[in-house]
Design an enzyme around this catalytic site. Sequence first.
Site, mmCIF file in Angstrom:
data_model
loop_
_atom_site.group_PDB
_atom_site.id
_atom_site.type_symbol
_atom_site.label_atom_id
_atom_site.label_comp_id
_atom_site.label_asym_id
_atom_site.label_seq_id
_atom_site.Cartn_x
_atom_site.Cartn_y
_atom_site.Cartn_z
ATOM 1 N N ASP A 170 0.826 -1.207 0.000
ATOM 2 C CA ASP A 170 0.000 0.000 0.000
ATOM 3 C C ASP A 170 0.861 1.259 0.000
ATOM 4 O OD1 ASP A 170 -1.952 1.918 0.379
ATOM 5 O OD2 ASP A 170 -2.203 1.484 2.509
ATOM 6 N N ASP A 361 -2.091 5.512 -5.548
ATOM 7 C CA ASP A 361 -2.201 4.669 -4.361
ATOM 8 C C ASP A 361 -2.491 3.218 -4.731
ATOM 9 O OD1 ASP A 361 -2.702 3.564 -1.897
ATOM 10 O OD2 ASP A 361 -4.501 4.728 -1.489
#
Length: 522
Positions: A170, A361
Site C-alpha cells: 500500500d 495509491d
Amino acid sequence: MKKPSCSSCCYYSMLLVMVLLPLASAQKMFRISVQQKPGVNVRSTQERAHYESRVAFMSKLLALNDANNNTTNSSSTPSSPTSSPTLVEGDDPLNVGLKATRPEGPDITPALLSDPIAKRQISHLDHVEHELQKRAYVGVAPVRGDALDTQWVAAMLIGSPAQEFSVVFDTGSSDLWVSSISCLSSTCMGLRRFNPQRSSSFQQDNRQWAVTYADTSRVSGVLGIDDVTVAGIEVQSQTFGLANVNIGSTAAPGVDGILGLGFDSNSEIGDVKTLVSNMIAQNQIDEAKVSVWLNKAADQDKDLSNGGQFIFGGVDNSLFTGDITYLPVTSSKDWQITVDQIFIGRKELSVSSSASNAIVDTGSSFILFPDYLATAFHRAIPNAQFDSKLGWLIPCNLANSRSVGDLTFVLGGVRFSVPISDIVILKSEYNSYCMSAVDSWSELAGHGGQSGILLGDLFIKNQYVVYDYQKRRIGFAEKVQLPAGGIGLNAKGAGAGFKDCLKSSQWSAALMTVLASVFTLA
C-alpha cells in the site's frame, strides 16, 4: 477518526471488496502462499561479480607483493624459497589476509604506495571493490489479485523460523502490521496471525499503537521487532505492529496485514522507519525505487496465477515500452503528483487547481474524483445514472464498446489512459446498468469535501509505475501486457515457480452470509 486525507482512503478499497464480492457469487478471493518463495532476490550475477572482484584484487596485490619481495631478496642473502598462496575457487577473499598470506619479508606497502603505477592499479582496484561492496540487489515480489481487480496481495515472512502472511502493498500508507495471536475475534481467527513466541528473533517493543481508518475500520495493538522478508530480501530488526484488534474492512479474508510503502513522515503508528527505508539503510536494494506492474484478471488464467509484481530496488525494462515520464512529488507525506489535463474520449474535463492534485495509491481499488468532477465525467457518458445507494451507474454494454472513448490523464505532457471497459465493474440490480469504478469522494463518509484525485489500482494496472524515494518522484510508462519469457526481472523468469506454489482459499460461508445481509441491495 484518522484525518480525512487522501492517504487514509487506501482502505476504501477494502470496504469495496467486502461490498462487491458478495454480489458476485461466482467470484472467489485467493490467498497467496509461496511456500518459502516469497519472491526472488536477483543476486546470482552480482554475487559472482562481487566474488570475482575480490579474487582479482587480492591476487593482484599478492602478485605485486611477490614481485617486490623477489626484488628485495635478490639483493640480500638468499633464503629458502617461499611462494604466495593462490586463491582458488571456494576460498573466501575476506578471510585471506595480507599478513597471513604474503611471503615472509619486509612490508611492501610503502614501496607499493611510492610506485605510481602500482598505486594507480591498486587505487583503481580498491575503487572497484568499494563500489561493488556498496552495490546491493533487486527483489521481485509476485502479487495475486482477485477476479474484480479490486485488490492485490503478496507474501511476506516474519520471524525465525519464518511465519508467512498475505499482505497488501500500500503506497497510500506507511505502516507495517499483521494480525497477532492476541486478536481473538471471529474475523481474526480466519486470518494467519503472528505468534511472537514461535520466533527466536522477536524482540518486545511494547509501545501501543492504534489507527482508525476513513471507513471506520479500527486496528490497534503493540509494536514488536523482528526480521522481515519481502521479495526475497531480508530486513533485520524491522519494527511492525501486532494487531490485537482488527475490526472492519482491514480484516478482509485473505488479507493478514498491510505493508505500507509510503514515506516515513506518513507513519501513523509512531516514530518508525518503513520497510523500504530499512532496505535502503541496510544496503539491500540497488536503488531507492519500487516499481509496479499489475496484471488484470481478464488477462490471466482462471486461477489468477499471474497477478503481476512489485520490484524493490529498480525497474524491469521488459515490462514497459518507451521512456519513463517522471513527475515530482508535491506532498511531504503522500505520493502526490499534479495532473495536467483529463479527457473522456475527446472531451476535456475542466480541472480546478485544487483538483489537479492526485495521489497514486496501490492500496486503493478505483479512481475517486471530487464531486463536481465525478459528475462531469459521468455526464459525458450517455445514459449514466446516479443512485443514492450504489453511486454512479453506467451502461453495461460499454464493456464491449469504444463509442465513448478512454479516460485519459495527461501527466508531464504525456497521455496515460484507462479503457472505458475497465470502468464497467459489476452488474447492478438495474437491468443493463453496471457500477462505475470512477466515483466521488462523497461516497466515502466524511470525505465529501475532498478536492483532490485518488488514482488507485484501476489506473495503476494500465501503466508501469515507478515510485522513486530518493528523488521523490513518480514515473509512468506504457505497460507491456505480458513480455516474452513471462513476468520476471528482464523477462528471465525471476518469478518462476510462483504459479505452482499458490494456494487458494474460499470465503467463509458464515462471513459471506453476514456480509450479504449487511450489504444486501433492495
